[in-house]
Design an enzyme around this catalytic site. Structure first.
Site, PDB file in Angstrom:
ATOM      1  N   LYS A 132       4.345   9.177   8.796  1.00 56.76           N
ATOM      2  CA  LYS A 132       4.104   8.541  10.100  1.00 56.76           C
ATOM      3  C   LYS A 132       5.099   9.039  11.177  1.00 56.76           C
ATOM      4  O   LYS A 132       4.956  10.161  11.620  1.00 56.76           O
ATOM      5  CB  LYS A 132       4.073   7.020   9.936  1.00 56.76           C
ATOM      6  CG  LYS A 132       2.898   6.613   8.996  1.00 56.76           C
ATOM      7  CD  LYS A 132       2.423   5.196   9.110  1.00 56.76           C
ATOM      8  CE  LYS A 132       1.085   5.014   8.418  1.00 56.76           C
ATOM      9  NZ  LYS A 132       1.116   4.305   7.145  1.00 56.76           N
ATOM     10  N   ASP A 169       9.373   2.754  -0.173  1.00 54.32           N
ATOM     11  CA  ASP A 169       8.324   3.408   0.604  1.00 54.32           C
ATOM     12  C   ASP A 169       8.552   3.031   2.063  1.00 54.32           C
ATOM     13  O   ASP A 169       8.165   1.949   2.511  1.00 54.32           O
ATOM     14  CB  ASP A 169       6.948   2.962   0.113  1.00 54.32           C
ATOM     15  CG  ASP A 169       5.827   3.663   0.870  1.00 54.32           C
ATOM     16  OD1 ASP A 169       6.132   4.384   1.844  1.00 54.32           O
ATOM     17  OD2 ASP A 169       4.654   3.491   0.490  1.00 54.32           O
ATOM     18  N   TYR A 218       0.857  -1.185   0.000  1.00 47.93           N
ATOM     19  CA  TYR A 218       0.000   0.000   0.000  1.00 47.93           C
ATOM     20  C   TYR A 218       0.890   1.230   0.000  1.00 47.93           C
ATOM     21  O   TYR A 218       1.850   1.314   0.766  1.00 47.93           O
ATOM     22  CB  TYR A 218      -0.878   0.005   1.256  1.00 47.93           C
ATOM     23  CG  TYR A 218      -1.773   1.215   1.397  1.00 47.93           C
ATOM     24  CD1 TYR A 218      -2.825   1.447   0.510  1.00 47.93           C
ATOM     25  CD2 TYR A 218      -1.570   2.141   2.423  1.00 47.93           C
ATOM     26  CE1 TYR A 218      -3.652   2.560   0.647  1.00 47.93           C
ATOM     27  CE2 TYR A 218      -2.394   3.245   2.575  1.00 47.93           C
ATOM     28  CZ  TYR A 218      -3.438   3.452   1.681  1.00 47.93           C
ATOM     29  OH  TYR A 218      -4.247   4.556   1.824  1.00 47.93           O
TER      30      TYR A 218
END
Ligand SMILES: *Cc1c(COP(=O)(O)O)cnc(C)c1O
Length: 439
Positions: free
Chosen positions: A281, A253, A158
């Site tokens: 994050k 990522d 994702y």
């Protein structure tokens, strides 16, 4: 396997108050599904989600004053625990003088310089406001830099909700049981090639076929969005070789893994040097954030220096920069944190595996450092998206209900990672295991 499900306490609230339910029901009138991000609606597990009022260290409190041990950690960012004093102080003191300017501040320099000087393969960085923005912008930059159009992604990974990445995207999309999303035009998807995670033959085949057209390959080096599934080192090495051979950019990522699996991210554990890295994050200390960075010659393709446009009114916001800086600086100065949380995760893994054995539960625990997922899977291994899809989500839902009704807050989806923080203790792990044992 024999489990007496009648013994299981069903659903919150744990006490008789009704505020959670009232707030959530009213929210449904004003926000689709009552939420601002789908997985929060707990649709898959058929539970009314707790409405969270307060976070403190490793614990959360809901509007009905139930207390939960938190294993979600805001989906990764809260590695220092909730409301860490240094982060709160940084936010407060910045807010006294600087909320938003849309102009240059020294706080941006502080965080950018800190990241570029302490993380490998980040010669320059551009701040954005979410992980989605970071990956979407990195894809545009890879295309602009190489003059090619195709991007390779891996099934189950994702990268946020950018159109071009919403195919075989794991996590929320997987839980909702839809192949991707309505509203994504086929013309956009046609430049996305979906490869098989951990499958060397497959990625070789894709490069042989499309190599000259591939601008970049984006991968979660340790996927956390089909549940935790680490890359096999030979697979990542071969991917790196193929990118170099064909002139495609390798984009790691590290939105979830950056500052999590190690301060310097998964790249430092695998010993691979990606061309571009995306972050979010943890690097924003819990505030809305994102960043992408990497090789100087590539980053200088960005406007205003180069021809690839990307901008943001809120990018580099002072409060976000100060929260991020306070967080990554504390992590940098306390390298022992990483051993501490990994040891807790090891204890948790061992305990869960023991209980699974005792009870004859079909459980596979995948752990990478302090990220782990308890898969309810009969086959005994989860190495890619196809394995993940074979999990027993009904059994997971039962497990989830048992845990949350006993004060353990974890992901309502089978396909997410569990996160620990430096505020978790061995006692917290024992508590988790004691409750799981009563399942
Ligand atoms: C969370 C996540 C994203 C998306 O980040 P948002 O801030 O939610 O847009 C992208 N990639 C990975 C690996 C993630 O875990």
């Amino acid at each position: 396997m024999s489990i007496d499900w009648t013994k299981i306490l069903i659903l919150c609230p744990m006490n008789n108050k009704m505020k959670n339910i009232e707030i959530f029901n009213e929210s449904k009138n004003y926000m689709p599904g009552g939420v601002n991000s789908p997985v929060r609606a707990y649709k898959d597990v058929d539970v009314t989600p707790p409405v969270i009022k307060k976070g403190e260290g490793a614990y959360l409190y809901d509007e009905d004053d139930n207390k939960y041990l938190d294993l979600v950690g805001a989906w990764g960012p809260m590695i220092l625990g909730h409301c860490d004093k240094d982060v709160v102080d940084a936010i407060k003191s910045t807010a006294e003088n600087a909320i938003a300017f849309g102009g240059t501040t020294e706080l941006e320099l502080k965080l950018a310089k800190h990241i570029c000087t302490t993380v490998d393969n980040m010669e320059m960085v551009r701040m954005v406001n979410s992980g989605t923005e970071a990956t979407m912008s990195a894809a545009r930059l890879a295309r602009g830099f190489t003059g090619r159009n195709k991007i390779v992604k891996f099934a189950g990974c994702y990268h946020g909700h950018f159109d071009g990445f919403l195919v075989s995207a794991g996590s929320g999309v997987l839980t909702e049981g839809i192949p991707g999303s309505k509203g994504v035009p086929e013309e956009i998807i046609k430049n996305t090639i979906v490869a098989q995670f951990n499958d060397i033959e497959n990625i070789r085949y894709i490069f042989e076929k499309y190599g000259e057209e591939i601008a970049g390959v984006i991968i979660e080096p340790v996927s956390g969005n089909m549940g935790v599934v680490p890359s096999e080192p030979e697979f990542l090495r071969e991917l790196d070789n193929l990118c170099k051979k064909y002139g495609a950019l390798l984009i790691f990522d590290e939105v979830m893994t950056g500052f999590r699996v190690a301060y310097k991210g998964a790249q430092s554990i695998y010993g691979i040097n990606p061309d571009l890295i995306t972050m979010a994050k943890i690097m924003g200390g819990g505030l809305p954030c994102g960043a992408y960075g990497g090789r100087r010659d590539i980053m200088e393709y960005l406007s205003p220096v180069g021809p690839v446009y990307q901008a943001g009114t809120m990018s580099g916001n002072p409060i976000v920069m100060s929260a991020g800086y306070a967080t990554v600086k504390k992590l940098y100065e306390n390298p022992s944190y990483y051993d501490y949380i990994e040891n807790l995760a090891i204890k948790l893994q061992k305990g869960v595996e023991e209980i699974a054995k005792e009870k004859g539960l079909p459980i596979v625990v995948n752990r990478f450092k302090s990220m782990m997922t308890i898969f309810f899977n009969e086959e005994g291994k989860v190495k890619n998206y196809d394995d993940a899809k074979k999990c027993d989500t009904d059994l997971y839902a039962k497990f989830f209900k048992h845990m949350i009704s006993n004060g353990i807050y974890m992901s309502p989806s089978q396909f997410e990672a569990m996160f620990l923080s430096v505020k978790h203790t061995e006692g917290d792990i024992d508590k988790f295991l004691d409750i799981m044992r009563k399942m």
